[in-house]
Design a protein around this motif. Structure first.
Motif, PDB file in Angstrom:
ATOM      1  N   ALA A 291     -35.032 -85.530 -79.275  1.00  0.00           N
ATOM      2  CA  ALA A 291     -36.366 -84.783 -78.284  1.00  0.00           C
ATOM      3  C   ALA A 291     -36.156 -83.828 -77.296  1.00  0.00           C
ATOM      4  O   ALA A 291     -35.093 -83.671 -77.065  1.00  0.00           O
ATOM      5  CB  ALA A 291     -37.117 -86.239 -78.162  1.00  0.00           C
ATOM      6  N   GLY A 292     -37.290 -83.199 -77.122  1.00  0.00           N
ATOM      7  CA  GLY A 292     -37.082 -82.311 -76.010  1.00  0.00           C
ATOM      8  C   GLY A 292     -36.747 -83.129 -74.680  1.00  0.00           C
ATOM      9  O   GLY A 292     -35.822 -82.586 -73.978  1.00  0.00           O
ATOM     10  N   ALA A 293     -37.194 -84.099 -74.378  1.00  0.00           N
ATOM     11  CA  ALA A 293     -36.661 -84.740 -73.299  1.00  0.00           C
ATOM     12  C   ALA A 293     -35.358 -84.953 -73.332  1.00  0.00           C
ATOM     13  O   ALA A 293     -34.560 -85.005 -72.150  1.00  0.00           O
ATOM     14  CB  ALA A 293     -37.507 -86.083 -72.955  1.00  0.00           C
TER      15      ALA A 293
ATOM     16  N   HIS B 102     -43.690 -79.823 -66.565  1.00  0.00           N
ATOM     17  CA  HIS B 102     -44.146 -81.043 -67.755  1.00  0.00           C
ATOM     18  C   HIS B 102     -43.555 -82.341 -67.232  1.00  0.00           C
ATOM     19  O   HIS B 102     -42.432 -82.272 -66.582  1.00  0.00           O
ATOM     20  CB  HIS B 102     -43.303 -80.625 -69.045  1.00  0.00           C
TER      21      HIS B 102
ATOM     22  N   ASN C 212     -39.735 -82.954 -67.056  1.00  0.00           N
ATOM     23  CA  ASN C 212     -38.653 -82.374 -66.255  1.00  0.00           C
ATOM     24  C   ASN C 212     -38.118 -83.258 -65.273  1.00  0.00           C
ATOM     25  O   ASN C 212     -36.975 -83.377 -65.080  1.00  0.00           O
ATOM     26  CB  ASN C 212     -39.189 -81.188 -65.791  1.00  0.00           C
TER      27      ASN C 212
ATOM     28  N   THR D 153     -40.210 -73.954 -66.728  1.00  0.00           N
ATOM     29  CA  THR D 153     -40.870 -74.092 -67.993  1.00  0.00           C
ATOM     30  C   THR D 153     -41.186 -72.500 -68.394  1.00  0.00           C
ATOM     31  O   THR D 153     -41.743 -71.827 -67.436  1.00  0.00           O
ATOM     32  CB  THR D 153     -42.001 -74.794 -68.066  1.00  0.00           C
TER      33      THR D 153
ATOM     34  N   ASP E 191     -37.085 -74.759 -69.623  1.00  0.00           N
ATOM     35  CA  ASP E 191     -37.774 -75.661 -70.521  1.00  0.00           C
ATOM     36  C   ASP E 191     -38.375 -74.704 -71.607  1.00  0.00           C
ATOM     37  O   ASP E 191     -39.505 -74.193 -71.463  1.00  0.00           O
ATOM     38  CB  ASP E 191     -38.774 -76.576 -69.824  1.00  0.00           C
TER      39      ASP E 191
ATOM     40  N   ALA F 243     -39.349 -75.806 -74.641  1.00  0.00           N
ATOM     41  CA  ALA F 243     -40.003 -76.501 -75.679  1.00  0.00           C
ATOM     42  C   ALA F 243     -40.905 -75.684 -76.385  1.00  0.00           C
ATOM     43  O   ALA F 243     -41.040 -75.876 -77.595  1.00  0.00           O
ATOM     44  CB  ALA F 243     -40.819 -77.683 -75.047  1.00  0.00           C
ATOM     45  N   ASN F 244     -41.760 -74.912 -75.718  1.00  0.00           N
ATOM     46  CA  ASN F 244     -42.729 -74.239 -76.547  1.00  0.00           C
ATOM     47  C   ASN F 244     -42.303 -72.529 -76.605  1.00  0.00           C
ATOM     48  O   ASN F 244     -42.644 -71.973 -75.277  1.00  0.00           O
ATOM     49  CB  ASN F 244     -44.441 -74.275 -76.002  1.00  0.00           C
TER      50      ASN F 244
ATOM     51  N   ASN G 187     -37.696 -77.071 -78.576  1.00  0.00           N
ATOM     52  CA  ASN G 187     -38.305 -78.210 -79.413  1.00  0.00           C
ATOM     53  C   ASN G 187     -38.268 -77.690 -80.904  1.00  0.00           C
ATOM     54  O   ASN G 187     -39.367 -76.897 -81.087  1.00  0.00           O
ATOM     55  CB  ASN G 187     -39.554 -78.798 -79.045  1.00  0.00           C
TER      56      ASN G 187
ATOM     57  N   HIS H  79     -39.432 -79.442 -83.293  1.00  0.00           N
ATOM     58  CA  HIS H  79     -40.618 -79.863 -83.481  1.00  0.00           C
ATOM     59  C   HIS H  79     -42.108 -79.367 -82.927  1.00  0.00           C
ATOM     60  O   HIS H  79     -42.931 -80.108 -82.818  1.00  0.00           O
ATOM     61  CB  HIS H  79     -40.511 -81.482 -83.449  1.00  0.00           C
TER      62      HIS H  79
HETATM   63  C1  LIG Z   1     -43.334 -81.308 -75.325  1.00  0.00           C
HETATM   64  C2  LIG Z   1     -42.563 -80.795 -74.517  1.00  0.00           C
HETATM   65  C3  LIG Z   1     -41.307 -81.583 -73.525  1.00  0.00           C
HETATM   66  C4  LIG Z   1     -41.014 -82.817 -74.228  1.00  0.00           C
HETATM   67  O1  LIG Z   1     -40.614 -82.664 -75.784  1.00  0.00           O
HETATM   68  P1  LIG Z   1     -40.568 -84.086 -76.231  1.00  0.00           P
HETATM   69  O2  LIG Z   1     -39.898 -83.878 -77.708  1.00  0.00           O
HETATM   70  O3  LIG Z   1     -41.853 -84.519 -76.280  1.00  0.00           O
HETATM   71  O4  LIG Z   1     -39.455 -84.980 -75.526  1.00  0.00           O
HETATM   72  C5  LIG Z   1     -41.071 -80.939 -72.471  1.00  0.00           C
HETATM   73  N1  LIG Z   1     -41.540 -80.061 -71.954  1.00  0.00           N
HETATM   74  C6  LIG Z   1     -42.421 -79.308 -72.480  1.00  0.00           C
HETATM   75  C7  LIG Z   1     -43.033 -77.935 -71.875  1.00  0.00           C
HETATM   76  C8  LIG Z   1     -43.154 -79.566 -73.377  1.00  0.00           C
HETATM   77  O5  LIG Z   1     -44.438 -79.099 -73.890  1.00  0.00           O
END
Ligand SMILES: *Cc1c(COP(=O)(O)O)cnc(C)c1O
Length: 485
Positions: free
Chosen positions: A135-137, A170, A173, A214, A243, A245-246, A267, A269
């Protein structure tokens, strides 16, 4: 249309009905264990096959999904996921293998992991990649363990135990930093939504293990001072974490490594088009500079004379899951990137940015924009104007459901009051965006003219306004038979 049958499966039960026919056994019957070991409280529904199918199909139709409706959920990157990804992930050579098979028998699968490592390294400019985190976390957690291992190896483990994190971050973090044993110190944002560089300069010191940022930041903006920020942290001996994730807005346009980041996660996903939501499987690869690659978590696939081998780096922080990560998601991300190619990846970023700016520019007369400047892949608006008339961001979000649109992310980031965080994504057409904009304008009018209508929305969904506090505190998770009186 007839009213929906809302009875649970147990409530549809009629003694003696069956959904399955069990064949005659062709092995000797074995007596049941002693009665004291048997449960007699286990009630199962007695229903026909047709009733089971209808029940679950109806439930599935209550779902909101990217495949059925528009989903501008900020920070979640709910883009359309090409079906080809799923087709590739279901090829028997990928879906019917076992993680304990010998490496020689799964060369194709290992090659996919290896090539994805390389592609993610290239896209982010951080060549050390592990697709292990689920997962992202968990990617964040892995990255922070790497930062700790790095400082420990330099004899500074005991002193460098602070994670600096902006107030717009987020929530995962600070949570990941605390889990990694770091003390969290918050860095304020300035009036433009950027990290306050003066505050950062004052807070960064010989105790700084890592600064987490982020990117683009959580108000959907690019940090203009990024090079200065990474330099301030490096000058104190700390590491800089992205971070990612996006990463939609940066794909093919900017590389985290070149901006001075040492560690990141992304991420699959979100950015790399794997369906997500509802707590399903995820994948948050952790990415590092060459120098830090020796700390990466297993598994790492390396290539040796055309052979692909699974391994674990010398000073690995360990393993975060049982086997090789979420392999099906790895195949989907690999397919997506190969499908897009470099030009396609750049088009993803450009269209994500254009779409967000289009929505922002069309709605800024109707809602306040948190920071009125060009945004990246998402825009943070605020319902503070509507709030003056008693209408909250929650009311607006619930009303969107009546128009068949998923609510945006609300009340996040925390530094923006009545936040509505809208991420259109690049996969939506101008027609869809225009329809969304028209609905938002209509809702802004309704908020002026008939606030009551919004307080009680949604009106035409399967459920109306739920009591969320009671649902969270006293969830009904189990069917109980009605007490006999
Ligand atoms: C979604 C997200 C995360 C966490 O990702 P997970 O897969 O839900 O653990 C961390 N940082 C940001 C900026 C996110 O959008």
């Amino acid at each position: 249309m007839a009213a929906m049958d809302r009875r649970l499966l147990m409530e549809r039960s009629v003694a003696g009905r069956r959904a399955v026919t069990v064949p005659e056994p062709d092995v000797p019957l074995t007596p049941l264990p002693d009665a004291s070991l048997l449960r007699d409280d286990l009630l199962l529904p007695e229903v026909t096959e047709g009733e089971v199918v209808r029940y679950f199909t109806l439930l599935s139709q209550l779902n909101f999904s990217v495949d059925t409706q528009y989903y501008p959920l900020g920070s979640c990157t709910m883009k359309y996921n090409p079906k080809l990804n799923d087709e590739m992930a279901s090829l028997p050579g990928f879906s019917e293998i076992h993680p304990l098979q010998a490496d020689e028998t799964v060369q194709g699968a290992l090659r996919v992991i290896h090539e994805l490592q390389e592609m993610l390294g290239e896209i982010t400019g951080l060549p050390g990649v592990s697709v292990g985190p689920l997962a992202g976390a968990q990617g964040e957690f892995a990255g922070l363990l790497i930062a700790r291992a790095f400082h420990e190896d330099r004899g500074e483990g005991a002193v460098r135990n602070v994670a600096l994190i902006p107030d717009s971050a987020h929530g995962t973090n600070p949570a990941s930093a605390a889990m990694a044993g770091l003390e969290v110190v918050t860095v304020p944002s300035d009036e433009h939504g950027n990290v306050s560089v003066d505050d950062l300069r004052n807070l960064a010191n010989e105790r700084t293990a890592v600064f987490m940022l982020t990117i683009p930041n959580t108000v959907g903006l690019f940090e203009p001072n990024i090079l200065e920020i990474t330099k301030i942290i490096h000058d104190t001996g700390g590491l800089v974490y992205a971070d990612g994730a996006n990463l939609n807005a940066l794909l093919g346009l900017a590389k985290l490594g070149e901006l001075g980041f040492d560690i990141a996660h992304s991420n699959l996903h979100k950015t790399f088009s794997t369906p997500h939501g509802g707590g399903g499987p995820g994948s948050g690869p952790v990415l590092v500079t060459e120098e830090l690659a020796k700390y990466l978590p297993a598994p790492i696939v390396s290539e040796n004379d055309g052979k692909f081998v699974l391994g674990s780096p010398d000073r690995t922080v360990g393993r975060l899951n049982g086997f090789q990560g979420s392999f099906g998601i790895v195949v989907r991300a690999y397919t997506y990137i190969r499908l897009m190619g470099l030009e396609g990846i750049k088009a993803v970023a450009r269209n994500a940015i254009i779409n967000a700016n289009y929505v922002q520019s069309q709605l800024k007369d109707d809602f306040d924009v948190a920071y009125d400047r060009f945004c990246m892949h998402e825009t943070v608006m605020s319902a503070r104007r509507q709030k003056a008339n008693g209408v909250s961001a929650l009311d607006i979000s619930k009303r969107l459901i009546d128009y068949g649109i998923h609510p945006p992310t609300m009340y996040f980031p925390l530094i923006v009051p009545e936040a509505l965080m809208i991420e259109p994504t690049e996969t939506e057409s101008k027609e869809t965006l225009d329809a969304f904009i028209a609905v938002m304008k209509k809702i802004a009018e309704e908020a002026d003219a008939s606030p009551e209508l919004l307080h009680s929305a949604p009106h035409n969904a399967a459920n109306t306004r739920l009591d969320e506090a009671t649902a969270a505190r006293k969830p009904v998770l189990r069917w109980e038979p009605e007490a006999a009186d």
